[in-house]
Design a protein around this motif. Structure first.
Motif, PDB file in Angstrom:
ATOM      1  N   ASP A 182       0.833  -1.199   0.000  1.00  0.00           N
ATOM      2  CA  ASP A 182       0.000   0.000   0.000  1.00  0.00           C
ATOM      3  C   ASP A 182       0.872   1.255   0.000  1.00  0.00           C
ATOM      4  N   ALA A 183       0.220   2.403   0.008  1.00  0.00           N
ATOM      5  CA  ALA A 183       0.932   3.674  -0.112  1.00  0.00           C
ATOM      6  C   ALA A 183       1.806   3.965   1.098  1.00  0.00           C
ATOM      7  N   LEU A 184       1.542   3.321   2.224  1.00  0.00           N
ATOM      8  CA  LEU A 184       2.321   3.542   3.435  1.00  0.00           C
ATOM      9  C   LEU A 184       3.495   2.574   3.565  1.00  0.00           C
ATOM     10  N   GLY A 185       3.617   1.657   2.611  1.00  0.00           N
ATOM     11  CA  GLY A 185       4.726   0.717   2.633  1.00  0.00           C
ATOM     12  C   GLY A 185       4.418  -0.626   3.236  1.00  0.00           C
ATOM     13  N   SER A 186       3.204  -0.828   3.735  1.00  0.00           N
ATOM     14  CA  SER A 186       2.844  -2.143   4.277  1.00  0.00           C
ATOM     15  C   SER A 186       2.770  -3.162   3.146  1.00  0.00           C
ATOM     16  N   ILE A 187       3.116  -4.398   3.461  1.00  0.00           N
ATOM     17  CA  ILE A 187       3.171  -5.477   2.473  1.00  0.00           C
ATOM     18  C   ILE A 187       2.132  -6.528   2.833  1.00  0.00           C
ATOM     19  N   TYR A 188       1.349  -6.943   1.844  1.00  0.00           N
ATOM     20  CA  TYR A 188       0.245  -7.876   2.028  1.00  0.00           C
ATOM     21  C   TYR A 188       0.592  -9.175   1.296  1.00  0.00           C
ATOM     22  N   VAL A 189       0.523 -10.294   2.007  1.00  0.00           N
ATOM     23  CA  VAL A 189       0.875 -11.584   1.423  1.00  0.00           C
ATOM     24  C   VAL A 189      -0.333 -12.517   1.478  1.00  0.00           C
TER      25      VAL A 189
ATOM     26  N   ARG B 272      -2.433 -21.574   1.489  1.00  0.00           N
ATOM     27  CA  ARG B 272      -2.858 -22.808   2.169  1.00  0.00           C
ATOM     28  C   ARG B 272      -3.149 -22.595   3.647  1.00  0.00           C
ATOM     29  N   ASN B 273      -2.792 -21.446   4.167  1.00  0.00           N
ATOM     30  CA  ASN B 273      -3.240 -21.051   5.499  1.00  0.00           C
ATOM     31  C   ASN B 273      -4.521 -20.230   5.447  1.00  0.00           C
ATOM     32  N   ALA B 274      -5.028 -19.995   4.237  1.00  0.00           N
ATOM     33  CA  ALA B 274      -6.314 -19.300   4.045  1.00  0.00           C
ATOM     34  C   ALA B 274      -6.358 -17.962   4.784  1.00  0.00           C
ATOM     35  N   ARG B 275      -5.382 -17.119   4.489  1.00  0.00           N
ATOM     36  CA  ARG B 275      -5.329 -15.824   5.164  1.00  0.00           C
ATOM     37  C   ARG B 275      -4.438 -14.866   4.369  1.00  0.00           C
ATOM     38  N   VAL B 276      -4.554 -13.590   4.708  1.00  0.00           N
ATOM     39  CA  VAL B 276      -3.621 -12.571   4.238  1.00  0.00           C
ATOM     40  C   VAL B 276      -2.882 -12.047   5.463  1.00  0.00           C
ATOM     41  N   GLN B 277      -1.559 -12.077   5.414  1.00  0.00           N
ATOM     42  CA  GLN B 277      -0.752 -11.507   6.487  1.00  0.00           C
ATOM     43  C   GLN B 277      -0.215 -10.154   6.022  1.00  0.00           C
TER      44      GLN B 277
END
Length: 374
Positions: free
Chosen positions: A245-252, A256-261
């Motif tokens: 995102d624009a603030l530098g956070s990274i979304y993964v 197989r863990n059925a999630r976004v970290q």
């Protein structure tokens, strides 16, 4: 001092590879694949859309194709970049695909602007476009990340050599996590996606054999990584998509863990997004106002037929910047599903959302400009 002869070293290496092959075919993966509730999520807001609001963006006139669409990205000018394998099976081999595998399309007219990428990739899997209009692609067969200029010409390729024995050794390592495997920080192992960050940095979701989020500087030197296989926070089981995102956070998208970290630009875990509203994230993107868009690929690639026979959940979800569910679209008892296997998702500056569907070989589009408010 005891010195191991070359013959003995080669014998040990061959033995390790043989063990790897045996375990590859006979053993089960100790990292469990998280099952997702197949029932439709409870309605959390008054926002809803219908199938009629979702259109086919590509190919033109919804013609039949067999190209294996794997990725989609939006450039700073709003044009849409579509990544495909030219019909080649996933991870077939390392032979370069002779056809162009990237199509750039005008977001308004849906007409092709250009295409490129011929002879550069073997199994292109993930794509992103930086703010300067340059393009980044991850290739799972070649174990590389390629940076292209605005015309699609290679600027630089990242990724150390992936020798033939490495595949077997990493399969053993994923079954026996404490087994040491000597490889460099810049060795990718079936990387799935890549995103450009500020200051020339880039982040890679890596991948099918590694289980890590890795951030590099513009020279390809590792800055930091989150590198552990498992289901606990800060662990991954097939990191499959990535965004920033624009603030530098990274979304993964931790498939197989059925999630976004979600991680800070320095690698601190900020939040986890999961549950029936998120489904099984294959891809993720962040809109201009911070809303989080998730491609829910369903379970057909990760669970067996008996486990997925009642699951037709494949679709997409939208969350607020705080991780609150806003919208989930997928199959329900009274709604025919538009999607078969959403593999990637991208949002443009105008609020249009593009979903790359691997099995239907299409890129769908839906206008969600009114969904996320500042």
């Amino acid at each position: 001092m005891f010195v191991t002869s070359p013959r003995r070293r080669n014998t040990a290496l061959a033995t390790a590879v043989l063990i790897g092959v045996v375990l590859w075919w006979s053993a089960t993966d100790p990292a469990q694949i998280l099952q997702v509730d197949v029932s439709p999520p409870e309605k959390t807001t008054a926002i809803d859309i219908t199938a009629s609001e979702i259109g086919v963006f590509w190919p033109p006139d919804a013609t039949e194709t067999e190209v294996a669409v794997t990725g989609v990205a939006v450039g700073p000018d709003g044009s849409v970049y579509i990544l495909h394998r030219a019909g080649r099976p996933f991870n077939a081999d390392t032979t370069l695909i002779p056809e162009p595998v990237i199509v750039r399309v005008d977001s308004e007219t849906q007409e092709e602007i250009t295409h490129f990428g011929a002879g550069l990739f073997a199994s292109p899997h993930g794509i992103s476009v930086a703010q300067d209009g340059t393009i980044w692609v991850a290739d799972t067969s070649l174990n590389i990340v390629v940076h292209l200029d605005q015309q699609g010409r290679p600027i630089r390729t990242y990724g150390d050599a992936y020798p033939l024995y490495m595949e077997a050794l990493l399969r053993v390592r994923n079954l026996l996590p404490r087994l040491p495997v000597a490889k460099s920080d810049a060795t990718f192992a079936r990387p799935t996606d890549v995103v450009s960050l500020t200051g020339g940095r880039f982040a890679v979701s890596d991948g099918y054999r590694n289980s890590r989020l890795a951030v590099f500087d513009r020279q390809g030197t590792l800055m930091w990584q989150v590198n552990r296989r498992g289901s606990e926070p800060r662990e991954f089981h097939l990191p499959h998509g990535i965004a920033a995102d624009a603030l530098g956070s990274i979304y993964v998208a931790d498939r197989r863990n059925a999630r976004v970290q979600v991680f800070s630009e320095n690698g601190q875990l900020q939040r986890v997004i999961s549950g029936s509203e998120a489904g099984r994230p294959f891809g993720v993107d962040v809109g201009p106002l911070g809303c989080i868009f998730i491609a829910d690929g369903g379970d057909r690639l990760d669970l067996d037929e008996e486990e997925t026979k009642n699951s037709q959940r494949a679709g997409f979800s939208v969350f607020s910047s705080r991780g609150e569910p806003i919208l989930h679209y997928g199959a329900t008892a009274d709604k025919q599903n538009t999607f078969q296997l959403p593999h990637d998702i991208a949002v443009g500056p105008n609020g249009k959302v593009y979903i790359a569907d691997l099995y239907s070989d299409r890129v769908f589009v839906v206008d969600l400009s009114t969904i996320c408010q500042a």
